[in-house]
Structures are given as structure tokens and as C-alpha cells.
Design a protein around this motif. Sequence first.
Motif, PDB file in Angstrom:
ATOM      1  N   ILE A 274       0.836  -1.203   0.000  1.00  0.00           N
ATOM      2  CA  ILE A 274       0.000   0.000   0.000  1.00  0.00           C
ATOM      3  C   ILE A 274       0.869   1.251   0.000  1.00  0.00           C
ATOM      4  N   ALA A 275       1.885   1.273   0.843  1.00  0.00           N
ATOM      5  CA  ALA A 275       2.765   2.441   0.910  1.00  0.00           C
ATOM      6  C   ALA A 275       3.504   2.656  -0.407  1.00  0.00           C
ATOM      7  N   MET A 276       4.007   1.570  -0.980  1.00  0.00           N
ATOM      8  CA  MET A 276       4.737   1.685  -2.240  1.00  0.00           C
ATOM      9  C   MET A 276       3.838   2.196  -3.350  1.00  0.00           C
ATOM     10  N   VAL A 289      -2.849   3.373  -5.240  1.00  0.00           N
ATOM     11  CA  VAL A 289      -3.748   3.192  -4.093  1.00  0.00           C
ATOM     12  C   VAL A 289      -4.173   4.567  -3.583  1.00  0.00           C
ATOM     13  N   GLN A 290      -5.454   4.839  -3.638  1.00  0.00           N
ATOM     14  CA  GLN A 290      -5.975   6.100  -3.104  1.00  0.00           C
ATOM     15  C   GLN A 290      -6.812   5.879  -1.849  1.00  0.00           C
ATOM     16  N   ARG A 291      -7.478   4.722  -1.784  1.00  0.00           N
ATOM     17  CA  ARG A 291      -8.326   4.423  -0.623  1.00  0.00           C
ATOM     18  C   ARG A 291      -7.901   3.093  -0.012  1.00  0.00           C
ATOM     19  N   VAL A 292      -7.746   3.066   1.309  1.00  0.00           N
ATOM     20  CA  VAL A 292      -7.501   1.822   2.035  1.00  0.00           C
ATOM     21  C   VAL A 292      -8.733   1.555   2.891  1.00  0.00           C
ATOM     22  N   ALA A 308       4.086   4.170   9.049  1.00  0.00           N
ATOM     23  CA  ALA A 308       5.531   3.987   9.167  1.00  0.00           C
ATOM     24  C   ALA A 308       6.175   3.729   7.813  1.00  0.00           C
ATOM     25  N   LYS A 309       5.544   2.925   6.998  1.00  0.00           N
ATOM     26  CA  LYS A 309       6.129   2.578   5.705  1.00  0.00           C
ATOM     27  C   LYS A 309       6.013   3.733   4.708  1.00  0.00           C
ATOM     28  N   VAL A 310       4.965   4.533   4.817  1.00  0.00           N
ATOM     29  CA  VAL A 310       4.879   5.732   3.980  1.00  0.00           C
ATOM     30  C   VAL A 310       5.980   6.709   4.373  1.00  0.00           C
ATOM     31  N   GLN A 311       6.198   6.867   5.674  1.00  0.00           N
ATOM     32  CA  GLN A 311       7.266   7.757   6.135  1.00  0.00           C
ATOM     33  C   GLN A 311       8.639   7.284   5.687  1.00  0.00           C
ATOM     34  N   ALA A 312       8.778   5.999   5.448  1.00  0.00           N
ATOM     35  CA  ALA A 312      10.069   5.446   5.022  1.00  0.00           C
ATOM     36  C   ALA A 312      10.327   5.618   3.528  1.00  0.00           C
ATOM     37  N   ALA A 363       4.702  15.815  -0.348  1.00  0.00           N
ATOM     38  CA  ALA A 363       5.170  14.750   0.528  1.00  0.00           C
ATOM     39  C   ALA A 363       4.195  13.582   0.541  1.00  0.00           C
ATOM     40  N   PRO A 364       4.679  12.337   0.594  1.00  0.00           N
ATOM     41  CA  PRO A 364       3.798  11.174   0.756  1.00  0.00           C
ATOM     42  C   PRO A 364       2.891  11.386   1.968  1.00  0.00           C
TER      43      PRO A 364
END
Length: 480
Positions: A274-276, A289-292, A308-312, A363-364
Amino acid sequence: MTTTHEFWLAGRRASGDTDFEVRHSYDGRLVGRVAVPTDAQIEEAVAAAAAAAPAFAATPAHVRAAALDHVSKRLAERTEEIARLITAENGKPIKWARGEVGRAVSVFRWAAEEARRTNGETMRLDTDPGGTGRFAVVRRFPKGVVLGIAPFNFPLNLVAHKVAPAIAVGAPIILKPAPATPLSALVLGEILAETDLPAGAWSVLPVPNEKMPALVRDERLPVISFTGSDKVGYQIMDSVPRKHVTLELGGNAAAVVLADWSSEADLDWAATRIAMFSNYQGGQSCISVQRVIADATVYDALVEKVVAKVQAQVTGDPSDDAVDVGPLVDENAAKRVESWVDDAVAKGAKVLTGGTREGAAYAPTVVADLPADAILATAEVFGPVLSLHRVDSTDEAFAAVNDSAFGLQAGVFTHDVQTAFRAHRELEVGGVVIGDAPSYRADQMPYGGVKDSGVGREGVKYAMADFTYEKVLVLTGLDL
């Protein structure tokens, strides 16, 4: 002094009276200047394509296949050069640009294979008494010249998805690349010029958008293949109701995480994907991916991992191999994304990470508690922004996916094969991906949507069918 890139008119280089600049969205530097075809040159290209259509349709399969094989080979040989060009004109991180070139290599290879294997079908007609002695041969023939209108987000691969199927079926094509990203298409023209395709079989014309309505209406171009916004796509379709128009439009793709996808490893995988894929290409993909949409039993744990993974995700100069997320195509695009997130926040949404802009870079971003009346909830953001939604059941999750004007693809994280088949049946989308994000696309599979996501299908074989029609030959008096 920057060289002005010529365009390709009926297979040869040409230059117009004016040109325009292409600039790098990361640092604003001049990447190149591109010549603009005159009205007379546009007319010459259309006339040449129309004149070439009968002979091109009659070319032997091996001629078209050899040309497609050559393009595939040369793209592979020039991968790094073309990837750098994509990054320069589009802002796409270099690792994703290399992947795009690799996909285009495959598209032309598959088109060569399909050109060789497209045989039509036969059928005996003596199944009824009136058909005694009769036998039918069904073959497909080009509908005519294709006008291919390509977008900026995949300036090579989505061009390939228009050019390769057209050549495979023997349909001349006039390609109009996006004004922001014409350089990759012009390099493809260089490679096409190395083949033995007839002169009128293809042109690459960087026509300004304001000149497109007349080209769209030209009766010598009976097939239009458009990839872009739903607004422009439906304007095209409405303006030419008697033409064959295929539209690959927008989406607001959902990733559904169900209750059975609950182990630590499961949630790590879902969050990683999802983050990727909410951020790859800067979110500038119709199936980003726009909606989770997550079941309440896994929601809290998933949110923590997703944030956390989006921040990474590594942001910065897209020419750096380590960068995951580069700038958007231009600063106006980033400003629009910023305004949509600001609107959501003003209406009560919470930004869990991101939410800031610097020039053309956004920014992500992860948003929770998104109100239904925010534009971010219903429209395609086309930027690195995702929203999180909690549901209490599979029924509610699938209803949320379908509560959209779009229907391109959806991803469903589940281990239950019954649920997988239910998703395939119930979700109002063109593609369902089980165990992964909705952003997976294999270029040989049928790709397209329903509702406001468009009509028709890409994927080489399926686009070839869109560009052709069936014609039946009935043989009579045969001893079957």
C-alpha cells in the motif's frame, strides 16, 4: 545552445515554424525544445496515413512482426538512455523509469508474437440444411487509421500500448504525445524509422492541445485511443459519436484488507504494498492506491504499519537510484493536490503524515477520518495521497469500493478463495487483484475499467481487437 527536437511526419523527420520547452519538474532545468507541426504538416500526416491504410493492412504478418521485434530489441539496448530521458521530462524516479522501459520492451515483443499468431477462425455452416456445402472463414481487418492520444504519466509505455497494437494489425497510427512529455515518444520514432514499415504507417506529432479538436473530428481517423482524464475523454467521445473511441480514464483505486488478513506477516506485506503503490510515480497512476478500506479487527495495526512505511519512502532527486518518490509533473499539479488535502482537513480529516508541498513535490501523505463531502473522497487525486477507512464487514468493504464514480481496479487482501471469487463477481471494476494492491498490471492482460474509468481495453491482444472488425468469408458448393 539546446537543440530543437524534430518530430516524425509519415516516417521522416520534420520541423515546424515554432517550438516549445520541456523542463525538468524537479529543478526546472531545460530538458529540450520540441518542434510543433504546422497545420499543413498535420494535414500531410493524416493524408499519408489514410493513403497508406489499404497497403499497410495487406502487409504480410512477418513484416509487421519483424518491425515490432526490432523496436523491442532497440528499446532494450537503449534502456538506460531512455529511462534517464523519462526521468528528465516526467520527474519519475529513475528506478521506476527503468521499469517503464522494460515494460515497453515486453509490449512490443508481445505485439510481434500476436501479429504472427492472429489467424482468425473457421466454422462449418452445414449444421443446418440451408448451409449444406458452405464453410466460413472469419478474419479481422483494421477499422482504419488510429489517432493515439497519450498521457504524461507513462510517456513511453502508454505510447507503446497504442503504437504496438496498431502496427500489429496493420493500422496506420498518428500518435499525439502529452505536451509535458513528448521526448520519449520522439525517441520511439527514431527506432520506428529504422524499420521497413511503409512511410505513412506512423507519425509522432506533438500537436498542441488547442489544435486537437479538429484532428479528433477528422473523418479519415475513424479510431481514437485516448488515455487521460475523464473530462477530456468524454468530451472527445461526445464530439465524435460515430467513431470508435476507446477511453482509459481515471480511478480512485481501493485496497481492501479483510479480517482474515491478520498475521504480522500479512499486515506487513499489505502495508508495504500500500505504501509503495500509493506513492510510486508520485501517485500519478490511474491505479495508484488512493483508498484503504480495512476491517475494524485489523484497522489499528494496519494504520500504524502503513504510516511507518509511507514515512520510510525516500523522496528527493528522481535521478538518484535510492529515491522512491520524486516530484509531480509540474508545480501546478502539486498545488492542486495540496488544495485537495487542505480542503479535506478543513472539513475534519486528520493528516497522519505528510501534507506538505515544496515546489512540484508533495510529501507522501496519509489521511484518516476523511469526510464524504471532501473532493479527495470522490475524485482522483493523481498524487501521493491515500485515505484510510474503517469498516465492520466484507459487505461494508465491498459496498465502499463500489461507492465511487470510477471502477478501474481494486486490490483485496484475503486468503479466502470464496471471498476472492465473490470480489470478482461483486466489485464494479475492470480488474480485481487478490493478495496485493490494485496497482498490479501485467501488460498482456486486459486492462480497463467501467463507469467513469472508461470504455474498451488495453493489453496488446485486446487493443488489437479494439482496432479491428470481424469480416466473414463464406465459401459455397464445397464437399465437406
